[in-house]
Design a protein around this motif. Sequence first.
Motif, PDB file in Angstrom:
ATOM      1  N   GLU A  98      -6.684   8.502   7.521  1.00 52.35           N
ATOM      2  CA  GLU A  98      -6.635   6.706   6.472  1.00 52.35           C
ATOM      3  C   GLU A  98      -5.425   5.366   6.767  1.00 52.35           C
ATOM      4  O   GLU A  98      -4.196   6.033   6.894  1.00 52.35           O
ATOM      5  CB  GLU A  98      -6.198   7.577   4.957  1.00 52.35           C
ATOM      6  CG  GLU A  98      -6.681   8.206   4.688  1.00 52.35           C
ATOM      7  CD  GLU A  98      -8.219   6.996   4.257  1.00 52.35           C
ATOM      8  OE1 GLU A  98      -8.186   6.226   4.145  1.00 52.35           O
ATOM      9  OE2 GLU A  98      -9.006   8.484   4.560  1.00 52.35           O
ATOM     10  N   LEU A  99      -5.809   5.016   7.660  1.00 56.17           N
ATOM     11  CA  LEU A  99      -4.850   3.714   8.357  1.00 56.17           C
ATOM     12  C   LEU A  99      -3.463   3.641   7.172  1.00 56.17           C
ATOM     13  O   LEU A  99      -3.307   3.988   5.746  1.00 56.17           O
ATOM     14  CB  LEU A  99      -5.050   2.546   8.880  1.00 56.17           C
ATOM     15  CG  LEU A  99      -6.030   2.612   9.516  1.00 56.17           C
ATOM     16  CD1 LEU A  99      -6.783   0.877   9.870  1.00 56.17           C
ATOM     17  CD2 LEU A  99      -5.762   3.161  10.748  1.00 56.17           C
ATOM     18  N   SER A 100      -2.452   4.245   8.062  1.00 54.91           N
ATOM     19  CA  SER A 100      -0.927   3.708   7.093  1.00 54.91           C
ATOM     20  C   SER A 100      -0.053   2.324   7.943  1.00 54.91           C
ATOM     21  O   SER A 100       1.274   2.283   7.898  1.00 54.91           O
ATOM     22  CB  SER A 100       0.085   4.688   7.420  1.00 54.91           C
ATOM     23  OG  SER A 100      -0.126   5.222   9.051  1.00 54.91           O
ATOM     24  N   LEU A 101      -1.052   1.608   7.803  1.00 60.14           N
ATOM     25  CA  LEU A 101      -0.288  -0.725   7.472  1.00 60.14           C
ATOM     26  C   LEU A 101      -0.387  -1.056   6.448  1.00 60.14           C
ATOM     27  O   LEU A 101      -1.360  -0.269   5.575  1.00 60.14           O
ATOM     28  CB  LEU A 101      -0.592  -0.273   8.498  1.00 60.14           C
ATOM     29  CG  LEU A 101      -2.007  -0.035   9.929  1.00 60.14           C
ATOM     30  CD1 LEU A 101      -2.635  -0.904  11.402  1.00 60.14           C
ATOM     31  CD2 LEU A 101      -0.092   0.138  10.521  1.00 60.14           C
TER      32      LEU A 101
ATOM     33  N   ASP B 135       0.634  -0.790   0.263  1.00 54.26           N
ATOM     34  CA  ASP B 135       0.382   0.186   0.055  1.00 54.26           C
ATOM     35  C   ASP B 135       0.870   1.560   0.096  1.00 54.26           C
ATOM     36  O   ASP B 135       1.782   1.963   1.074  1.00 54.26           O
ATOM     37  CB  ASP B 135      -0.795  -0.034   1.239  1.00 54.26           C
ATOM     38  CG  ASP B 135      -1.939   0.842   1.238  1.00 54.26           C
ATOM     39  OD1 ASP B 135      -1.607   1.937   0.489  1.00 54.26           O
ATOM     40  OD2 ASP B 135      -2.936   1.089   1.700  1.00 54.26           O
TER      41      ASP B 135
ATOM     42  N   THR C  93       0.391   4.499  -0.522  1.00 52.55           N
ATOM     43  CA  THR C  93      -0.208   6.248   0.363  1.00 52.55           C
ATOM     44  C   THR C  93       0.243   5.499   2.131  1.00 52.55           C
ATOM     45  O   THR C  93       0.874   5.945   2.365  1.00 52.55           O
ATOM     46  CB  THR C  93      -1.200   5.937   0.071  1.00 52.55           C
ATOM     47  OG1 THR C  93      -2.085   5.638  -0.915  1.00 52.55           O
ATOM     48  CG2 THR C  93      -1.735   7.538   0.348  1.00 52.55           C
ATOM     49  N   ALA C  94      -0.269   4.193   2.141  1.00 50.32           N
ATOM     50  CA  ALA C  94      -0.025   4.274   3.437  1.00 50.32           C
ATOM     51  C   ALA C  94       1.782   3.445   3.977  1.00 50.32           C
ATOM     52  O   ALA C  94       2.044   4.409   4.989  1.00 50.32           O
ATOM     53  CB  ALA C  94      -0.588   3.032   4.029  1.00 50.32           C
ATOM     54  N   ALA C  95       2.302   3.468   3.126  1.00 54.12           N
ATOM     55  CA  ALA C  95       3.590   2.898   3.236  1.00 54.12           C
ATOM     56  C   ALA C  95       4.086   4.766   3.494  1.00 54.12           C
ATOM     57  O   ALA C  95       5.227   4.868   4.052  1.00 54.12           O
ATOM     58  CB  ALA C  95       4.737   2.561   2.388  1.00 54.12           C
TER      59      ALA C  95
ATOM     60  N   THR D 177       2.738   7.138   3.988  1.00 55.36           N
ATOM     61  CA  THR D 177       1.678   8.021   5.539  1.00 55.36           C
ATOM     62  C   THR D 177       3.034   7.894   6.691  1.00 55.36           C
ATOM     63  O   THR D 177       3.455   8.204   7.481  1.00 55.36           O
ATOM     64  CB  THR D 177       0.567   7.636   5.624  1.00 55.36           C
ATOM     65  OG1 THR D 177      -0.086   7.529   4.297  1.00 55.36           O
ATOM     66  CG2 THR D 177      -0.093   8.388   6.677  1.00 55.36           C
ATOM     67  N   ALA D 178       3.134   6.777   6.990  1.00 52.74           N
ATOM     68  CA  ALA D 178       3.886   5.670   7.461  1.00 52.74           C
ATOM     69  C   ALA D 178       5.373   5.921   7.879  1.00 52.74           C
ATOM     70  O   ALA D 178       6.108   5.986   9.212  1.00 52.74           O
ATOM     71  CB  ALA D 178       4.421   4.001   7.420  1.00 52.74           C
TER      72      ALA D 178
END
Lengths: 315, 507
Positions: B96-99, A191, A193-195, A197-198
């Motif tokens: 929005e979860l960032s996992l 993912d 976007t998730a990466a 964001t993290a």
Amino acid sequence: MGLIGEEKKPLAIFGVVAISLAAALVMQGNTSVELILFSILQYFATIGPVALGLGLTMIAREFDISVGSTMSVAGCIAVVASTSDPYLGAACGIGVGLLIGLSQGVLVTGLGLSSISVSLGFLITLAGFAYVVTGNMTIPLDHADVTSAINAPVLGIFSFRSIFAIACFAIASFIFLKTRAGVELIATGSDPTAAATAGVRTTRIVVIVFMISGGLSAAAGVFLTYGLSVASPSGLTDILVPAISAAIIGGVSLTGGRGTPIGIALGALTLCLLNAGLNALGVSPVAQQVVLAFVLFTVAVAAAPQLYRIIPQRS
Amino acid sequence: MAISTAQLSPISRLAVHNVTKRFGDITAIEDVSLSLERGEIRALCGGNGAGKSTLVKILTGVQAPTSGVIAVDGVSRAFRNPIDAQRAGLALVAQELSLAPDLSVHDNLWLGHADAPWQRRTAVGMERARASLAAVGLDNLSLNLKIAELSLAERQLIEIARGLIRNASMLILDEPTATLSEREIARVFDAVRALKKSGCTIIYITHRMGEVYELCDSVTVMRNGRIITTEAVKDIPRERLLELMIGRKLSDVYPPSDTNLGRVMLEVQHLQVPGAVEEFSVRVCAGEIVGIVGQIGSGSIETIRALAGLTHNATGDVCIDSKRLALGSAPVAASAGMRFVSEDRANEGIFLHMPARSNMISTRLSETSNGGFVRPRLLNRLAVGLARQVGFDIDRLGVTAGRLSGGNQQKLAIGRCADRVMTGVILMNEPTRGVDMGARAEIYQTLRRLCDEGNAVLLASTDLEEVVGLVDRVVTMRYGRVAGVHNRADASETTILAEITNAEMAA
């Protein structure tokens, strides 16, 4: 996680194909096991690194379809540049591969282009470039010693090329299973976007993956060309389909995030076994294509998300 | 009385002084000042466009302020990137979860950590991962599970745990409960309270009134890029806070219900969905809004989806306007008069990459085309008409849907259901998920008006306040079955909550 979970399916496919091959050879009374294994590993040395590079881009949710052309161009450049020193030629070939990967990665991430369109552009451009480099001629390599060293059997079944391929997979597996970089690669494909964001630098990951893909394809191309002792601009573009097939059989997901180097290796070995087995049985190359297609199709159907709709479920 | 924590103690844990952010001519936030103490939970409220997300981006180093200063423990800081903010102890738990779904719990906890070791796993790293999971109440969770196998609440808790593993002492939680059911919310609350006890400072962004009063010490309300007020929660009455947030009178939020019901529009008997719904029956009349309430896994969402024809193996007798409907096909359901608004707006609800206009008329192409050719003028007229009906700004019909706020996106999704020649049933899952209070009021008005025009509305929601305020009848669900039916007059949040959780308390 890691070794056992994701590679179950490719391992099963590999097992079935290996047992069928062994059974066929026994029934045929074929005794030259060492020779067959050698030829299997030689073919693995050709498609393995390319499948690994391509597979890694797929895991990162990209697609590098320029691998065949990169291989071809790198081989031609290496031979042209090797007139004085074969090592210099190899370095030039692999360097060009890395440069191709870098350019593709920067174009994809910097301009937000689709990797398929970028690498398709490179595929066509590089295929043409190979003809320019060689002047549309077949160029022989003037270093017979290098050719024989590269092809010489080691421990009966290995060669320099196959050892290189195995080393690539070993290193990739280590990075994948044991390092932070591996985690970030899976996260990027899983993912993006998730990466991001993290806090993962996804752009850097994608660029590096393209460089690895370019570098591995180039290395495979250079060593194969040195092994054949001749560079031909039209030679190596047929590698794309086996490479994609190996990645898919190996459990790499087309939507990114899934797959491992060991899975890709098993996928590539499955193709090599099929190839060797069918050759030993005297099956014509045309019919081999049909068998390969059948295997791929079976894998695709077995992984189909809507299969449960057709197969009645027990409650 | 407005509190000024800066005056109470000379050095605040986190202070924002006169921060302004401009994008060209547009001012996103202006002259924003905040100060938070150690162990304080501060609610940050405000509608979409109030400036909350800009403030969060500045606090987490994603954007730099045009002017103003951020100070941590009295030392002013300039965050150049998210890593700087992380090192200063600030972490964002994103909405929005960032996992990464394909990675394990352990790998996700360490993902993006500024000082993660180069190895994937170390003994120390696993120890810290376990400690951070324990801090959010996930003591027994295996580090090897993939995120894809976890529930939404567990994922949310892991997001918080990730903040802890980064040594964050100041956490910003952006609507952490937006997608959770009541029981799961309780787990998140427990985790947040435990963090407060350990001295964490928390900024808690929410649209839900109840959460402000249950969890937070103080509340800051933003509107139009400015801070309207900051007060202690105990000093501000509920109605006053709501009015400050939406900037209008409270009586305007939930429209009065209509007592004149028409004929039966939807009759459902013995609906079953294997693995989700065991038995569901309901009758909805024209002019009526019926709400299904249940926790995640109760079958409420699945019921709506099955009626919309999205579940291939659903069975049961369904009649719409006295005509039998075959389940299992969305096009069949749609042509029979079912109109579905999805709970998953981004993936199912609207076309994010297309303009608002195209979204608005996307289910009406047969009316706006002739012999396969689309008629642009008719199409535009229809889109404008629909926009007016659902309260969508007609000047923004050309804007790409993905750039609109959650509230405006939801208006597009509802607009597709409005203004039909034929009346029908509007099916909605989570009608106002991720929608701010102001837009909610408009959506409620629209739904009520659609009912008055002879439609029936059946919706599933986990927002009890919304259900009690909006619907005419409440159907509660538990373990895939109907647990109870209540009229608006005798349904309260507490009775509904007791009913949807009852079985689990007894167990």
